[in-house]
Design a protein around this motif. Structure first.
Motif, PDB file in Angstrom:
ATOM      1  N   CYS A 213       0.833  -1.204   0.000  1.00  9.97           N
ATOM      2  CA  CYS A 213       0.000   0.000   0.000  1.00  9.97           C
ATOM      3  C   CYS A 213       0.868   1.254   0.000  1.00  9.97           C
ATOM      4  CB  CYS A 213      -0.928   0.003   1.217  1.00  9.97           C
ATOM      5  SG  CYS A 213      -2.251  -1.217   1.169  1.00  9.97           S
ATOM      6  N   VAL A 214       1.896   1.265   0.851  1.00 11.87           N
ATOM      7  CA  VAL A 214       2.788   2.422   0.926  1.00 11.87           C
ATOM      8  C   VAL A 214       3.548   2.595  -0.386  1.00 11.87           C
ATOM      9  CG1 VAL A 214       4.737   3.451   2.136  1.00 11.87           C
ATOM     10  CG2 VAL A 214       3.006   2.189   3.418  1.00 11.87           C
ATOM     11  N   CYS A 215       3.983   1.498  -0.981  1.00  8.67           N
ATOM     12  CA  CYS A 215       4.684   1.561  -2.271  1.00  8.67           C
ATOM     13  C   CYS A 215       3.806   2.213  -3.338  1.00  8.67           C
ATOM     14  CB  CYS A 215       5.093   0.164  -2.719  1.00  8.67           C
ATOM     15  SG  CYS A 215       6.500  -0.549  -1.851  1.00  8.67           S
ATOM     16  N   ALA A 216       2.538   1.794  -3.401  1.00 13.02           N
ATOM     17  CA  ALA A 216       1.614   2.341  -4.392  1.00 13.02           C
ATOM     18  C   ALA A 216       1.395   3.835  -4.169  1.00 13.02           C
ATOM     19  CB  ALA A 216       0.288   1.594  -4.340  1.00 13.02           C
ATOM     20  N   ALA A 217       1.244   4.234  -2.895  1.00 14.86           N
ATOM     21  CA  ALA A 217       1.022   5.647  -2.585  1.00 14.86           C
ATOM     22  C   ALA A 217       2.238   6.488  -2.957  1.00 14.86           C
ATOM     23  CB  ALA A 217       0.694   5.814  -1.101  1.00 14.86           C
ATOM     24  N   VAL A 218       3.427   6.026  -2.600  1.00 15.31           N
ATOM     25  CA  VAL A 218       4.651   6.771  -2.908  1.00 15.31           C
ATOM     26  C   VAL A 218       4.848   6.895  -4.419  1.00 15.31           C
ATOM     27  CG1 VAL A 218       7.174   6.684  -2.780  1.00 15.31           C
ATOM     28  CG2 VAL A 218       5.805   6.204  -0.747  1.00 15.31           C
ATOM     29  N   ALA A 219       4.603   5.808  -5.148  1.00 17.26           N
ATOM     30  CA  ALA A 219       4.761   5.841  -6.604  1.00 17.26           C
ATOM     31  C   ALA A 219       3.760   6.792  -7.248  1.00 17.26           C
ATOM     32  CB  ALA A 219       4.593   4.438  -7.176  1.00 17.26           C
ATOM     33  N   ALA A 220       2.550   6.870  -6.703  1.00 18.09           N
ATOM     34  CA  ALA A 220       1.537   7.773  -7.255  1.00 18.09           C
ATOM     35  C   ALA A 220       1.883   9.230  -6.949  1.00 18.09           C
ATOM     36  CB  ALA A 220       0.161   7.431  -6.687  1.00 18.09           C
ATOM     37  N   VAL A 221       2.282   9.498  -5.723  1.00 23.16           N
ATOM     38  CA  VAL A 221       2.562  10.874  -5.288  1.00 23.16           C
ATOM     39  C   VAL A 221       3.756  11.458  -6.023  1.00 23.16           C
ATOM     40  CG1 VAL A 221       3.369  12.262  -3.337  1.00 23.16           C
ATOM     41  CG2 VAL A 221       1.502  10.629  -3.021  1.00 23.16           C
ATOM     42  N   HIS A 222       4.791  10.668  -6.192  1.00 23.54           N
ATOM     43  CA  HIS A 222       6.037  11.172  -6.794  1.00 23.54           C
ATOM     44  C   HIS A 222       6.177  10.775  -8.261  1.00 23.54           C
ATOM     45  CE1 HIS A 222       7.225  12.614  -2.906  1.00 23.54           C
ATOM     46  NE2 HIS A 222       7.214  11.404  -2.369  1.00 23.54           N
ATOM     47  N   ARG A 223       5.056  10.675  -8.934  1.00 22.33           N
ATOM     48  CA  ARG A 223       5.044  10.289 -10.355  1.00 22.33           C
ATOM     49  C   ARG A 223       5.938  11.196 -11.196  1.00 22.33           C
ATOM     50  NH1 ARG A 223       5.602   9.817 -15.004  1.00 22.33           N
ATOM     51  NH2 ARG A 223       4.101   9.229 -16.606  1.00 22.33           N
ATOM     52  N   HIS A 224       5.915  12.495 -10.945  1.00 18.19           N
ATOM     53  CA  HIS A 224       6.680  13.447 -11.753  1.00 18.19           C
ATOM     54  C   HIS A 224       7.908  13.976 -11.017  1.00 18.19           C
ATOM     55  CE1 HIS A 224       3.508  13.334 -14.717  1.00 18.19           C
ATOM     56  NE2 HIS A 224       2.604  13.690 -13.818  1.00 18.19           N
ATOM     57  N   GLN A 225       8.277  13.317  -9.938  1.00 20.98           N
ATOM     58  CA  GLN A 225       9.465  13.725  -9.182  1.00 20.98           C
ATOM     59  C   GLN A 225      10.386  12.515  -9.064  1.00 20.98           C
ATOM     60  OE1 GLN A 225       7.080  14.905  -5.777  1.00 20.98           O
ATOM     61  NE2 GLN A 225       7.486  17.062  -6.175  1.00 20.98           N
ATOM     62  N   ARG A 226      11.102  12.250 -10.114  1.00 17.06           N
ATOM     63  CA  ARG A 226      11.864  11.009 -10.198  1.00 17.06           C
ATOM     64  C   ARG A 226      12.898  10.860  -9.090  1.00 17.06           C
ATOM     65  NH1 ARG A 226      10.650   8.725 -15.180  1.00 17.06           N
ATOM     66  NH2 ARG A 226       8.560   9.491 -15.656  1.00 17.06           N
ATOM     67  N   THR A 227      13.558  11.963  -8.723  1.00 15.26           N
ATOM     68  CA  THR A 227      14.566  11.868  -7.674  1.00 15.26           C
ATOM     69  C   THR A 227      13.928  11.450  -6.349  1.00 15.26           C
ATOM     70  OG1 THR A 227      15.906  13.573  -8.741  1.00 15.26           O
ATOM     71  CG2 THR A 227      16.353  13.101  -6.409  1.00 15.26           C
ATOM     72  N   ARG A 228      12.847  12.124  -5.997  1.00 15.35           N
ATOM     73  CA  ARG A 228      12.146  11.767  -4.761  1.00 15.35           C
ATOM     74  C   ARG A 228      11.576  10.358  -4.835  1.00 15.35           C
ATOM     75  NH1 ARG A 228       8.652  16.875  -2.389  1.00 15.35           N
ATOM     76  NH2 ARG A 228      10.406  18.326  -2.157  1.00 15.35           N
ATOM     77  N   LEU A 229      11.129   9.971  -6.009  1.00 17.57           N
ATOM     78  CA  LEU A 229      10.584   8.629  -6.176  1.00 17.57           C
ATOM     79  C   LEU A 229      11.633   7.575  -5.832  1.00 17.57           C
ATOM     80  CD1 LEU A 229       8.312   6.747  -7.113  1.00 17.57           C
ATOM     81  CD2 LEU A 229       9.171   6.998  -9.446  1.00 17.57           C
ATOM     82  N   VAL A 230      12.856   7.819  -6.271  1.00 11.19           N
ATOM     83  CA  VAL A 230      13.937   6.873  -5.994  1.00 11.19           C
ATOM     84  C   VAL A 230      14.361   6.949  -4.528  1.00 11.19           C
ATOM     85  CG1 VAL A 230      16.324   6.260  -6.507  1.00 11.19           C
ATOM     86  CG2 VAL A 230      14.776   6.889  -8.369  1.00 11.19           C
ATOM     87  N   VAL A 231      14.551   8.173  -4.023  1.00  8.70           N
ATOM     88  CA  VAL A 231      15.046   8.348  -2.660  1.00  8.70           C
ATOM     89  C   VAL A 231      14.050   7.813  -1.637  1.00  8.70           C
ATOM     90  CG1 VAL A 231      15.670  10.055  -0.914  1.00  8.70           C
ATOM     91  CG2 VAL A 231      16.515  10.307  -3.251  1.00  8.70           C
ATOM     92  N   VAL A 232      12.767   8.088  -1.844  1.00  6.72           N
ATOM     93  CA  VAL A 232      11.746   7.655  -0.891  1.00  6.72           C
ATOM     94  C   VAL A 232      11.275   6.240  -1.201  1.00  6.72           C
ATOM     95  CG1 VAL A 232       9.453   8.144   0.054  1.00  6.72           C
ATOM     96  CG2 VAL A 232      10.988  10.033  -0.547  1.00  6.72           C
ATOM     97  N   GLY A 233      11.082   5.962  -2.479  1.00  4.37           N
ATOM     98  CA  GLY A 233      10.495   4.677  -2.860  1.00  4.37           C
ATOM     99  C   GLY A 233      11.419   3.486  -2.715  1.00  4.37           C
ATOM    100  N   ALA A 234      12.702   3.673  -2.972  1.00  2.32           N
ATOM    101  CA  ALA A 234      13.632   2.541  -2.923  1.00  2.32           C
ATOM    102  C   ALA A 234      13.683   1.888  -1.538  1.00  2.32           C
ATOM    103  CB  ALA A 234      15.029   2.982  -3.367  1.00  2.32           C
TER     104      ALA A 234
END
Length: 249
Positions: A213-234
């Motif tokens: 659930c958290v993975c899906a939320a993070v990926a949706a929120v940071h769709r256009h912020q690739r750096t944050r997507l990697v830093v937070v999502g990884a």
């Protein structure tokens, strides 16, 4: 932020597709012959099927339609001119979808626990506390997957592609369990007919579903912020995969 979350939750609650779930369950129950009668065990299983099978299928499409409403109404340019950022709106959307769905799952769990407390549920059908704890995350996860699809596949048919890929992915991943049933991904104990269950820890499985659930939320929120997507999502993805591995040990 609270008002935004409430608005998104209200939009989901008002969406007609969402209300297909009780209709489908009511019609299915009415048409079911219930050879052993509509006992407490029958309703115990009916609530489980409604939450774990019919519910996620319908919630996925309902949440996607709600999340994609601005795009279909061509209101995205007007939203971009408001003081609220896209990140903030998406967080509100994710929480407005996930929280009420998880709450609905928790109510269903409470109903099943009450049925178990007041009646004799067959041992083969009774779910443990760890298995019941998984159900709110199933509904919330389906809704978040719908939001994710609206963000990453913003075109007609995007949610259908998501549904097909998720289904085929489950077939491939869970095909490795000779004794398991692939569509029982939400539970480590419930199986089809007399087939033995997939071995695993139900509480860790609940934590794994929460991680998804958290993975899906993070990926949706940071769709256009690739750096944050990697830093937070990884890190979130790494923890989720670890939980997925540990649950089977």
């Amino acid at each position: 932020m609270t008002s935004l979350i409430g608005r998104e939750a209200a939009r989901l609650a008002r969406h007609p597709v969402l209300w297909l779930a009780p209709v489908v369950v009511a019609v299915t129950s009415a048409l079911d012959g219930a050879s052993d009668g509509r006992t407490a065990g029958y309703w115990y299983g009916t609530v489980f099927v409604a939450v774990a099978f019919f519910g996620p299928l319908i919630v996925l499409f309902a949440a996607n339609l709600v999340a994609g409403g601005a795009r279909r109404g061509r209101a995205e340019e007007m939203l971009s001119a408001t003081p609220t950022t896209d990140t903030r709106r998406t967080w509100a959307m994710c929480l407005g979808v996930a929280l009420p769905l998880a709450g609905a799952g928790a109510v269903a769990v409470g109903g099943m626990a009450l049925l178990d407390l007041l009646n004799t549920i067959p041992a083969a059908d009774r779910m443990t506390a760890g298995e019941l704890a998984q159900l709110p995350f199933v509904l919330a996860g389906a809704g978040l997957l719908g939001v994710l699809a609206a963000r990453w596949l913003p075109f007609t048919g995007g949610v259908l592609i998501t549904f097909i890929v998720a289904t085929l992915g489950a077939l491939v991943v869970f095909g490795r369990f000779d004794d398991g049933v692939w569509w029982m991904w939400w539970s480590t104990g419930q199986t089809l007919a007399d087939r033995p269950p997939v071995p695993g820890n139900p509480w860790l499985h609940a934590a794994y579903l929460a991680g998804l659930c958290v993975c899906a939320a993070v990926a949706a929120v940071h769709r256009h912020q690739r750096t944050r997507l990697v830093v937070v999502g990884a890190p979130v993805l790494a923890v989720t995969l670890l939980l997925g591995w540990l649950q089977l040990s």
